[in-house]
Design a protein around this motif. Structure first.
Motif, short mmCIF file in Angstrom:
data_model
loop_
_atom_site.label_atom_id
_atom_site.label_comp_id
_atom_site.label_asym_id
_atom_site.label_seq_id
_atom_site.Cartn_x
_atom_site.Cartn_y
_atom_site.Cartn_z
N LYS A 139 -10.45 51.06 87.39
CA LYS A 139 -10.34 50.11 88.50
C LYS A 139 -9.38 50.60 89.58
O LYS A 139 -9.37 50.09 90.69
CB LYS A 139 -9.87 48.75 87.97
N ILE A 140 -8.50 51.50 89.21
CA ILE A 140 -7.57 52.08 90.19
C ILE A 140 -7.54 53.60 90.01
O ILE A 140 -7.84 54.11 88.92
CB ILE A 140 -6.13 51.52 90.03
N ASP A 141 -7.18 54.31 91.09
CA ASP A 141 -7.07 55.77 91.00
C ASP A 141 -5.62 56.19 90.82
O ASP A 141 -5.33 57.21 90.19
CB ASP A 141 -7.59 56.42 92.30
N CYS A 142 -4.72 55.41 91.42
CA CYS A 142 -3.30 55.80 91.41
C CYS A 142 -2.43 54.55 91.30
O CYS A 142 -2.91 53.42 91.47
CB CYS A 142 -2.90 56.50 92.71
N ALA A 143 -1.17 54.78 91.03
CA ALA A 143 -0.17 53.71 91.06
C ALA A 143 1.11 54.36 91.53
O ALA A 143 1.14 55.57 91.79
CB ALA A 143 -0.01 53.09 89.67
N GLU A 144 2.14 53.57 91.68
CA GLU A 144 3.43 54.17 92.04
C GLU A 144 4.52 53.43 91.28
O GLU A 144 4.48 52.21 91.11
CB GLU A 144 3.66 54.18 93.55
N ASN A 145 5.45 54.21 90.76
CA ASN A 145 6.56 53.62 90.02
C ASN A 145 7.64 54.68 89.78
O ASN A 145 7.46 55.84 90.15
CB ASN A 145 6.08 53.01 88.69
N GLY A 203 -8.85 56.93 101.03
CA GLY A 203 -9.89 56.34 100.17
C GLY A 203 -9.46 56.01 98.75
O GLY A 203 -10.23 55.43 97.99
N LEU A 204 -8.24 56.36 98.38
CA LEU A 204 -7.81 56.09 96.99
C LEU A 204 -7.47 54.61 96.80
O LEU A 204 -6.99 53.95 97.72
CB LEU A 204 -6.59 56.95 96.63
N ARG A 205 -7.70 54.12 95.60
CA ARG A 205 -7.30 52.74 95.26
C ARG A 205 -5.97 52.84 94.53
O ARG A 205 -5.90 53.38 93.43
CB ARG A 205 -8.36 52.07 94.37
N ILE A 206 -4.95 52.33 95.19
CA ILE A 206 -3.59 52.52 94.64
C ILE A 206 -2.96 51.19 94.28
O ILE A 206 -2.85 50.29 95.12
CB ILE A 206 -2.70 53.26 95.66
N ARG A 207 -2.54 51.08 93.03
CA ARG A 207 -1.87 49.84 92.59
C ARG A 207 -0.44 49.81 93.16
O ARG A 207 0.30 50.79 93.02
CB ARG A 207 -1.82 49.78 91.06
N VAL A 208 -0.12 48.69 93.80
CA VAL A 208 1.26 48.48 94.26
C VAL A 208 1.70 47.07 93.87
O VAL A 208 0.87 46.21 93.58
CB VAL A 208 1.41 48.60 95.80
N GLN A 209 3.01 46.84 93.90
CA GLN A 209 3.51 45.49 93.73
C GLN A 209 3.03 44.70 94.96
O GLN A 209 2.97 45.26 96.05
CB GLN A 209 5.03 45.51 93.69
N GLY A 210 2.74 43.43 94.75
CA GLY A 210 2.06 42.68 95.81
C GLY A 210 2.87 42.25 97.02
O GLY A 210 2.69 41.13 97.49
N SER A 265 7.48 56.94 92.89
CA SER A 265 6.59 58.01 93.33
C SER A 265 5.15 57.66 92.96
O SER A 265 4.92 56.75 92.16
CB SER A 265 6.97 59.32 92.62
N PHE A 266 4.21 58.42 93.50
CA PHE A 266 2.79 58.16 93.22
C PHE A 266 2.29 58.98 92.03
O PHE A 266 2.76 60.10 91.81
CB PHE A 266 1.94 58.53 94.44
N TYR A 267 1.34 58.43 91.31
CA TYR A 267 0.67 59.21 90.26
C TYR A 267 -0.78 58.76 90.15
O TYR A 267 -1.11 57.61 90.38
CB TYR A 267 1.38 59.10 88.91
N CYS A 268 -1.65 59.73 89.83
CA CYS A 268 -3.09 59.47 89.86
C CYS A 268 -3.78 60.03 88.62
O CYS A 268 -3.26 60.94 87.97
CB CYS A 268 -3.72 60.15 91.07
N THR A 269 -4.96 59.49 88.36
CA THR A 269 -5.73 59.98 87.22
C THR A 269 -6.42 61.30 87.54
O THR A 269 -6.23 62.28 86.84
CB THR A 269 -6.81 58.96 86.79
N ASN A 270 -7.21 61.31 88.61
CA ASN A 270 -8.05 62.49 88.86
C ASN A 270 -7.73 63.22 90.14
O ASN A 270 -8.52 64.04 90.58
CB ASN A 270 -9.53 62.08 88.89
N LYS A 271 -6.63 62.86 90.77
CA LYS A 271 -6.37 63.46 92.07
C LYS A 271 -4.98 64.07 92.12
O LYS A 271 -3.99 63.39 91.89
CB LYS A 271 -6.49 62.34 93.13
#
Ligand code: BDP
Length: 335
Positions: free
Chosen positions: A213-219, A175-182, A159-165
């Motif tokens: 450096k990122i706004d969100c990630a998913e895991n 517009g979000l910068r989301i970390r994903v596996q490459g 699932s997604f998770y974010c700092t300020n959103k």
């Protein structure tokens, strides 16, 4: 004060003891030179379900072979990150690893099918296929590509998770910068949501959050907590967009060096460790949620999934028409 005579007898005594011990030392050396030592890579820390299951796998092999084969587990990515581990496995510096799907899909492109978003209904649906004919097909192809699967582990629902959103719908991703596996699939998924995919190694995600450096990630939830991401990202949006397996593998070259009986033992121990891992996982998901909630993480769920699936259409179509993945998709969707 030792007299010369006593000194002589003392020396004689030491020589006799040393000579007597020689055959034992030699036997030990011989045994050690025959002993097989296997190095197993793992990205997760102590206590994580994967780590506990790998430790029990290693203990079982050591015990059943009476130390003739010893498996040493290197957890917490102490030997490097996942791409490094894969290259070490190929060069023979490493013998085994517990991998997520990215390196496996690179080796066997038809496996990309199972990384597509919103494909599996739930974990039971996924394992029905992986423990069945589809899993057997993947095992065969992976073995030809250098990875012998000893057990399918649970990679959870991501699932997604974010700092300020606080995400509430597909439009919020813009517009979000989301970390994903490459991987290609994951990067395309993010782009289709109107966000920017960021390729950050797993162990650097927490810092990337903290440095803005990122706004969100998913895991999945256990990784969200064990990697400390929950301390930076306070908004968790339970999309469960990808339900994924992982695998305990041994390199084909290490595999070929094992006798037929030892191979049987490895497969059985691998299966047992996967069963253990899957059981521990269910508990860990609940525990992780409790930890995150206590720390103030806010949980939301999408109201409906149609809008997300619609966004993924170009991605799904691409793999539907790809001869590498079409059969796999038909098999999964039909069952
Ligand atoms: C974890 C997986 C691990 C991945 C990591 C990631 O267990 O294999 O490397 O996510 O997002 O959940 O990179």
């Amino acid at each position: 004060m030792i007299s010369r005579t006593s000194y002589f007898f003392l020396l004689l005594f030491i020589c006799i003891v040393a000579l007597g011990a020689l055959p034992a030392v030699h036997a030990q050396a011989q045994q050690n030179s025959q002993a097989v030592r296997l190095r197993l890579w793992n990205i997760h820390p102590e206590g994580y379900p994967v780590t506990v299951a790998l430790d029990s796998f290693a203990a079982e092999i050591n015990e059943q072979t009476k130390g003739r084969i010893s498996v040493q587990v290197f957890s917490n990515a102490t030997l490097g990150d996942q791409p490094k581990a894969v290259s070490m496995l190929k060069s023979g510096e490493l013998d085994m690893g517990e991998f997520g799907l990215p390196p496996l899909t690179e080796a066997v492109p038809s496996m990309k099918a199972i990384t597509l978003p919103f494909l599996f209904k739930d974990t039971a649906h996924m394992f029905r296929h992986l423990d069945g004919a589809l899993g057997a097909r993947f095992r065969e192809r992976l073995a030809a590509a250098g990875f012998v699967v000893l057990g399918w582990y649970d990679g959870g629902a991501r699932s997604f998770y974010c700092t300020n959103k606080q995400l509430t719908g597909p439009r919020d991703f813009k517009g979000l910068r989301i970390r994903v596996q490459g991987t290609e699939v994951f990067k395309e998924m993010i782009t289709l949501l109107g966000a920017t995919p960021m390729g950050v190694p797993y162990k650097e995600v927490k810092t990337a959050f903290d440095e803005g450096k990122i706004d969100c990630a998913e895991n999945n939830l256990p990784s969200f907590v064990s990697a400390g991401h929950y301390k930076s990202a306070r908004f968790f949006f339970q999309t469960e967009h990808v339900i994924t397996p992982e695998a305990l593998v041994i390199s084909s070259s290490a595999w070929r060096k094992l006798s037929a009986d030892d191979q049987k033992l490895f497969l059985a121990a691998g299966e047992r460790s996967a069963k253990k891992m899957r059981e521990l996982w269910v508990k860990q998901v609940e525990e992780a949620k409790v930890v995150a909630r206590k720390a103030g993480v806010v949980f939301d769920r999408p109201i409906e999934y149609g809008a997300y699936v619609a966004r993924m259409k170009p991605l799904l179509q691409k793999y539907w028409t790809n001869p590498d993945t079409k059969d796999e998709l038909v098999t999964i969707l039909a069952n």
